[in-house]
Design a protein around this motif. Structure first.
Motif, PDB file in Angstrom:
ATOM      1  N   UNK A 251      12.833   0.017  -0.815  1.00 18.22           N
ATOM      2  CA  UNK A 251      12.924  -1.412  -0.503  1.00 18.22           C
ATOM      3  C   UNK A 251      12.840  -1.692   0.997  1.00 18.22           C
ATOM      4  N   UNK A 252      12.760  -0.633   1.788  1.00 16.30           N
ATOM      5  CA  UNK A 252      12.607  -0.834   3.226  1.00 16.30           C
ATOM      6  C   UNK A 252      11.150  -1.198   3.530  1.00 16.30           C
ATOM      7  N   UNK A 253      10.903  -2.264   4.319  1.00 15.32           N
ATOM      8  CA  UNK A 253       9.531  -2.730   4.572  1.00 15.32           C
ATOM      9  C   UNK A 253       8.605  -1.678   5.173  1.00 15.32           C
ATOM     10  N   UNK A 254       9.141  -0.736   5.969  1.00 12.48           N
ATOM     11  CA  UNK A 254       8.285   0.247   6.637  1.00 12.48           C
ATOM     12  C   UNK A 254       8.197   1.561   5.862  1.00 12.48           C
ATOM     13  N   UNK A 255       8.697   1.586   4.639  1.00 10.04           N
ATOM     14  CA  UNK A 255       8.596   2.781   3.802  1.00 10.04           C
ATOM     15  C   UNK A 255       7.168   2.918   3.283  1.00 10.04           C
ATOM     16  N   UNK A 256       6.835   4.092   2.745  1.00 11.43           N
ATOM     17  CA  UNK A 256       5.525   4.285   2.135  1.00 11.43           C
ATOM     18  C   UNK A 256       5.358   3.340   0.946  1.00 11.43           C
ATOM     19  N   UNK A 257       6.432   3.134   0.199  1.00 13.17           N
ATOM     20  CA  UNK A 257       6.422   2.195  -0.921  1.00 13.17           C
ATOM     21  C   UNK A 257       6.038   0.800  -0.421  1.00 13.17           C
ATOM     22  N   UNK A 258       6.678   0.373   0.651  1.00 22.33           N
ATOM     23  CA  UNK A 258       6.385  -0.949   1.203  1.00 22.33           C
ATOM     24  C   UNK A 258       4.978  -1.037   1.769  1.00 22.33           C
ATOM     25  N   UNK A 259       4.513   0.052   2.386  1.00 22.55           N
ATOM     26  CA  UNK A 259       3.160   0.082   2.935  1.00 22.55           C
ATOM     27  C   UNK A 259       2.114  -0.035   1.833  1.00 22.55           C
ATOM     28  N   UNK A 260       2.333   0.656   0.727  1.00 23.74           N
ATOM     29  CA  UNK A 260       1.406   0.576  -0.409  1.00 23.74           C
ATOM     30  C   UNK A 260       1.366  -0.847  -0.938  1.00 23.74           C
ATOM     31  N   UNK A 261       2.529  -1.462  -1.080  1.00 21.82           N
ATOM     32  CA  UNK A 261       2.597  -2.834  -1.582  1.00 21.82           C
ATOM     33  C   UNK A 261       1.801  -3.768  -0.672  1.00 21.82           C
ATOM     34  N   UNK A 262       1.955  -3.615   0.641  1.00 15.30           N
ATOM     35  CA  UNK A 262       1.243  -4.461   1.599  1.00 15.30           C
ATOM     36  C   UNK A 262      -0.262  -4.260   1.495  1.00 15.30           C
ATOM     37  N   UNK A 263      -0.693  -3.003   1.378  1.00 15.71           N
ATOM     38  CA  UNK A 263      -2.127  -2.715   1.260  1.00 15.71           C
ATOM     39  C   UNK A 263      -2.707  -3.308  -0.018  1.00 15.71           C
ATOM     40  N   UNK A 264      -1.965  -3.233  -1.107  1.00 20.13           N
ATOM     41  CA  UNK A 264      -2.447  -3.797  -2.369  1.00 20.13           C
ATOM     42  C   UNK A 264      -2.649  -5.302  -2.258  1.00 20.13           C
ATOM     43  N   UNK A 265      -1.699  -5.978  -1.635  1.00 20.24           N
ATOM     44  CA  UNK A 265      -1.817  -7.432  -1.518  1.00 20.24           C
ATOM     45  C   UNK A 265      -2.966  -7.821  -0.580  1.00 20.24           C
ATOM     46  N   UNK A 266      -3.200  -7.035   0.462  1.00 25.16           N
ATOM     47  CA  UNK A 266      -4.335  -7.290   1.351  1.00 25.16           C
ATOM     48  C   UNK A 266      -5.650  -7.129   0.597  1.00 25.16           C
ATOM     49  N   UNK A 267      -5.777  -6.042  -0.156  1.00 27.07           N
ATOM     50  CA  UNK A 267      -7.023  -5.793  -0.879  1.00 27.07           C
ATOM     51  C   UNK A 267      -7.222  -6.791  -2.014  1.00 27.07           C
ATOM     52  N   UNK A 268      -6.117  -7.245  -2.617  1.00 27.30           N
ATOM     53  CA  UNK A 268      -6.253  -8.285  -3.646  1.00 27.30           C
ATOM     54  C   UNK A 268      -6.840  -9.553  -3.049  1.00 27.30           C
ATOM     55  N   UNK A 269      -6.294  -9.971  -1.914  1.00 22.99           N
ATOM     56  CA  UNK A 269      -6.800 -11.180  -1.272  1.00 22.99           C
ATOM     57  C   UNK A 269      -8.254 -11.014  -0.854  1.00 22.99           C
TER      58      UNK A 269
END
Length: 579
Positions: A251-269
């Protein structure tokens, strides 16, 4: 099977091969694997420059889409006969594995790998994919193609390598199954699209995913976006299924989990902004009037949205997330984050089913067999919510499971591994549909499903309470490699009397009939299916930005353009090969 007195470049009968080419390039090419440049391939075919092993591999691939009813029961054996002939030529011919700078053997190996994987021959598929990747690396295909090659050859090599990349990432959706291609080694540009007067912007994979450069006006094309999402899917698999225990909290924003989530939302847009506009609203075009490039864009559009939702399903899957939290030994899990994650997994599971089912209802049959795996992963999430205390959630999940079963049942004629997944999906959902059936093993599993829900759908999942057998079963239904195994441990739950199970399957499959979408000539991506009951608390959050409507006329991958059956004389051709 022996092949005598046949030169590696000697042709199969022209009629057989040319009909196979027509079917392949109509139903398989760039959907999503772009193993060939169509103009270059047809030029070589007319000049008899296509090696026999590649001809046979292409015929084996095209056979799957034959509409001749008399081949329904023999289709897989016919495919296997051609594939074995092609493989024997590759391994015995000095030309196939020679030192020449030719990509034909890579193309053949890729086609044969898909055939083996979908037939459950996993090790054989793994070997062929590995061979194709190593030969491509030997030819330096992970770098920009040489300027000494003509434009069509450069495009073919680029698309071929990235298609191998997709194939490599798909078969590695598994526990402890490392990919053969590293992202850091991919230094060539992503595929570009030049159809309908449009042109994609050139970039590398690392350029597309560079967090420091997030330009939403960038146009990498749908093929390139699919590659980017496949790369993020690979990271998701590594993070959720193969990573060693770590102190990093997801749940930490700078974790790999958080990074993957951010990349997915960027690619979705980016995908939404790059979706092809193929016709004005209300003015669908016949597929006969649609350029091949536009049909291929549709294929990658569906793939990109599917990979986006699949990655989210795996990233937020209650079982995988429970394992990750257990291995990290965190007891202070924020309840708000946990609740939002469960909600996210359910939303994306529904959206994934919607993308594939509505694309199929629009007349577009998604071809890659990996879609069977995608829809099964989504089904496991819905199965966990069948026993939800919220009635609307339980009913919604039941409807999505019905739809998933119907989808898997219909495509099982194309892919044998889909038949296995139908059985598994039926096992997952049994108790909610057929209370009158008395198969003890299925009822036991349905009871177990309620147990899984109680263990996993909570702020602090109690994964440690799962038995070793339960862990094996739960791992198997999210593991693509295991799904292709006829010895999947989930099948131990099937009654020993095959007639009894056949009866159960027929009754269940007939009962599980999904509602039909009202608009059969359009694809609606990322929203709930018409007529479905959606959780009241989530209906406003079902990806409104990803709503895309693409006019598309009905198109079946089984029938030919003119509606007639292909005139393939398989038996004569096989006899000729054996002589």
């Amino acid at each position: 099977m022996a092949i005598h007195n046949r030169s590696p470049s000697s042709p199969t009968p022209d009629k057989i091969f040319l009909e196979a080419c027509d079917i392949y390039f109509r139903h398989c090419h760039n959907k999503p694997y772009g193993f060939f440049n169509s103009d270059l391939f047809h030029h070589k075919a007319t000049r008899n420059q296509v090696p026999l092993y590649l001809r046979l591999a292409l015929i084996a691939t095209a056979t799957r889409y034959s509409s001749r009813s008399q081949w329904k029961e023999r289709k897989q054996s016919t495919i296997d006969d051609y594939a074995r002939c092609a493989w024997e030529l590759i391994t015995t011919s000095p030309d196939a594995l020679g030192e020449h700078d030719d990509v034909a053997v890579i193309q053949a190996l890729a086609l044969l790998a898909v055939i083996d994987a979908t037939a459950g021959r996993r090790r054989s598929a793994w070997v062929k994919i590995g061979m194709a990747v190593r030969i491509s690396q030997d030819l330096q295909m992970m770098l920009e193609p040489s300027s000494r090659l003509c434009k069509m050859e450069r495009e073919e090599r680029r698309n071929l390598f990235w298609s191998l990349y997709l194939l490599d990432r798909f078969v590695c959706c598994s526990f402890q199954r490392p990919p053969a291609i590293k992202d850091s080694d991919c230094l060539l540009n992503l595929p570009t699209y030049h159809g309908s007067g449009k042109k994609s912007d050139s970039t590398t994979l690392s350029g597309l995913l560079d967090e420091k450069v997030r330009d939403m006006t960038f146009k990498p094309g749908m093929f390139g976006i699919s590659i980017g999402l496949a790369a993020v899917l690979g990271r998701t698999i590594q993070c959720m299924m193969n990573e060693e225990p770590t102190k990093e909290v997801p749940w930490h924003p700078v974790s790999e989990y958080g990074s993957i989530y951010t990349d997915l939302e960027f690619l979705k847009e980016l995908a939404v902004k790059n979706n092809p506009v193929l016709a004005e609203p209300g003015q669908p075009r016949s597929h006969n009037d649609m350029p091949d490039g536009d049909r291929e864009q549709i294929a990658h559009m569906v793939l990109s949205h599917t990979l986006y939702h699949l990655s989210h399903c795996i990233l937020s899957h209650p079982f995988l997330l429970g394992m990750k939290l257990q291995s990290s030994a965190h007891s202070d899990i924020p309840s708000a984050w946990s609740e939002e994650t469960r909600s996210t997994s359910l939303i994306h599971a529904g959206s994934l089913v919607t993308v594939l089912v509505e694309a199929k209802a629009a007349g577009y049959m998604p071809v890659p067999s990996v879609y069977s795996y995608c829809i099964l992963v989504a089904s496991t999430i819905h199965a966990l919510h069948l026993h939800s205390d919220d009635i609307s959630t339980s009913r919604s999940s039941a409807e999505y499971l019905r739809t998933s079963l119907h989808y898997l049942g219909e495509i099982s004629e194309l892919w044998s591994n889909a038949q296995m997944m139908v059985m598994i999906a039926l096992l997952l959902s049994f108790d909610h549909y057929t209370n009158e059936l008395q198969a003890n093993a299925l009822k036991a599993f349905a009871f177990q499903c309620a147990r899984y829900s109680d263990i996993l759908l909570r702020n602090n999942p109690r994964v440690e309470e799962l038995t070793e057998t339960e862990m094996t079963i739960l791992k198997s239904v999210v593991d693509y490699w295991t799904m292709m195994d006829p010895q999947n441990p989930v099948f131990d739950l099937i009654p020993s009397d095959p007639d009894n199970f056949s009866d159960i399957f027929e009754k269940g499959h007939g009962y599980l009939t999904p509602p039909s979408p009202a608009l059969v000539d359009e694809i609606t991506l990322g929203v709930s299916m018409p007529g479905f009951i959606v959780h009241k608390g989530h209906s406003a959050n079902v990806d409104p930005d990803i709503l895309v409507r693409v006019p598309l006329s009905a198109m079946s991958p089984i029938a030919s353009d003119d509606g007639r059956e292909p005139g393939w004389d398989w038996e004569t051709e096989l006899n000729a090969i054996h002589e």
